[in-house]
Design an enzyme around this catalytic site. Sequence first.
Site, short mmCIF file in Angstrom:
data_model
loop_
_atom_site.label_atom_id
_atom_site.label_comp_id
_atom_site.label_asym_id
_atom_site.label_seq_id
_atom_site.Cartn_x
_atom_site.Cartn_y
_atom_site.Cartn_z
N ASP A 405 -46.06 16.23 17.50
CA ASP A 405 -44.62 17.46 17.80
C ASP A 405 -44.75 18.39 18.24
O ASP A 405 -46.13 19.49 17.53
CB ASP A 405 -43.48 16.64 16.31
CG ASP A 405 -42.58 17.21 15.30
OD1 ASP A 405 -42.24 18.23 16.49
OD2 ASP A 405 -42.23 17.52 14.92
N GLY A 447 -36.19 17.30 23.22
CA GLY A 447 -35.25 16.76 24.72
C GLY A 447 -35.68 17.85 25.79
O GLY A 447 -34.52 18.25 26.95
N ASP A 468 -33.43 16.89 15.00
CA ASP A 468 -33.31 15.80 14.01
C ASP A 468 -32.20 15.37 13.55
O ASP A 468 -31.11 16.76 13.72
CB ASP A 468 -34.22 16.93 12.86
CG ASP A 468 -35.47 17.17 12.93
OD1 ASP A 468 -35.71 16.79 13.87
OD2 ASP A 468 -36.91 16.75 12.11
C1 GAL Z 1 -40.24 18.18 13.07
C2 GAL Z 1 -39.36 16.31 13.34
C3 GAL Z 1 -39.03 15.69 12.31
C4 GAL Z 1 -40.05 15.39 11.65
C5 GAL Z 1 -40.85 16.84 11.42
C6 GAL Z 1 -42.07 16.92 10.12
O1 GAL Z 1 -40.17 18.87 14.08
O2 GAL Z 1 -38.12 16.37 14.62
O3 GAL Z 1 -38.81 14.83 12.77
O4 GAL Z 1 -40.92 14.23 12.20
O5 GAL Z 1 -40.93 17.37 12.15
O6 GAL Z 1 -42.50 18.61 9.97
#
Ligand code: GAL
Length: 652
Positions: A405, A447, A468
């Site tokens: 991420d 994306g 999200d």
């Molecule tokens: C976001 C991600 C989520 C989750 C979260 C955890 O950036 O899009 O799906 O993983 O971080 O902190």
Amino acid sequence: MNRIYSIVILLFIIGLSRVNAQSIDTIWLSSLDINKASLGWGQPGQNKSCQGNPITINGIQYASGFGTHANSSLYISLKGGSQRFSAIVGIDDEVKVSIGTVVFSIYGAGQLLWKSNIIKAGSPPEKFDINVSRIDTLLLKVDGAGDGNGWDHADWANAYFLVSGTKPVTVGRIIEEAVILTPKNPPSPQIHGPKITGVRPGHDFLFRIPATGNRPMEFSAKGLPAGLKLDEKSGIISGNENIPGRYEVELTATNKLGSCKRKLTIAVGDQIALTPPLGWNSWNCFACAVTQEKVFAAADAMINSGLADHGWNYINIDDCWMVKPDSDDPILGGKVRDEAGNMLTNKKFPDMKALADKVHSRGLKIGIYSGPGPKTCAGYEACFMHENQDAAQFAKWGIDYLKYDWCDYEKIAKDHSLPELKKPYVTMMEALGKVDRDIVYSLCQYGMGDVWEWGAEVNGNCWRTTGDITDDWSSMEEIGFNQAGHEKYAGPGHWNDPDMLVVGKVGWGPDLHPTRLSPYEQYTHISLWALLASPLLIGCDMTQLDDFTFNLLSNDEVIDINQDPLGKQASRILQLENMEIWAKPLEDGSIAVGMFNRGMFGSKIVLKWSDLGISGKRTIRDVWTQKNLGVFDTRFEASIPSHGVKLVRIYR
Ligand code: GAL
């Protein structure tokens, strides 16, 4: 006769004067229980904005009104007792940025009664005064105007009803009954799940044959490569095979009631994730309230609920398993790495290797989360400058899936140019390339830089195409239906990922709630994600699976569409106002088609063969009920409820 006539006239006049004498009351919208409203953010404001400020639009303050936030809806039962409804609507002046844009609309008696233009932050309000005398239930809506719902602070100012009869009352959202459509599997054996699976030469292979039917069950496999072996009691195939090739294996499952055969191709080669991953992820239910016990309970529930028998197999831990630098919490804080620089887990995850072994012993796979920045999104230790070491550590623990991420890498990246966007994903690709374990590589950067165009180039097995998801219609529909155009980038080994599923009990932990998607919306969600050949990661607490959620996740014909070996993602072939038709070609020459109604009211949709580029007689099968609907010549028509879907498969 004259007398009778005069009496009738008299009675008529008395009646009329009664009507005239009937008083008309003014009832302010803000005097009703506006807490029944649903909002995209913030709190329903009684004579206040959704942020608690006095209602102010374009410099004018209003004493009365309902402050809300797109996407918002409020149902009001009028029972024909109100004559008129009027208000002044706009974006509240508390929005100082220009991105707030909304559309207000009012529905009643199955029709749109009034709709505003697109209203922007700082623009003058619109005024309306509509006749509602025949309306039973009114729906007040505010939606984002196509650019998401950020900063959409919307006010219904000076909103009031002129009431001559029954007084208006707000009512909760009207939700349809949750009808289970998936037929139960028979007690005799049936084998399900993917028809092809990939593994790299010499790497650990693990495959639990997904089979429904009464236990005890015995399994056999003909044509397995020499390096793999089957445990006949559990149906778990494991081992490692050095010789590349496509091994055509015939699986058999037998119980007292009969036996069933199915082909499985084991492709020993460069590619993994030949069909979209199916599994569970901890984030949408537990977020940072995740613990090792909860993860293991999810794995147990995957088996005990029977979902693993339909092909679900990944158990993925999202954020918050590592140490949180600078945290005073003795459970989370402490040393982030050991002397050798190896990443440490926090005290909720005392033994990652033991957890992975336990999950593997069930025939399931385990996933983990990290990121290229110094910290994760939730502020925990991540991989920056330790990529090789961390990839090796993940492999040593036995990890099968890595969600990587971007998040905190934002402060490292110079900008959002393509080379900067790709860089951290190339670094981890190289690190993963050095370990002798298959680890599905899931890019999560929402994306940016049209990641679908280059995700496969950095060896991504899937890449998030969006921000999200949350468990409401506007989030799910906006994400799902925005995937059109991405289909050319999906295929075996590399998939577009429109984020995880929001069915069942979710909540981003510790407190959970049933998904706020209605039953029809949940059918739409699962049908669309199946057609999109998306990774399907269940986001709910697996230990609290209810029958309806199980029904959504255990329909083998729906899963087959998602797992089809051809690996095509559906394209949108028709868009007519609120109706959309999406089609996905399948390996056997049939076509999976989703007919969707995004509108507020039920409507008919016609699927024409010409839109699909086919001709001649076709058999249509309803995928959710698993029943053939008949043979059709040139078109198929279906009534689709609001926010619902008809998912069909069309055979020659
Ligand atoms: C976001 C991600 C989520 C989750 C979260 C955890 O950036 O899009 O799906 O993983 O971080 O902190």
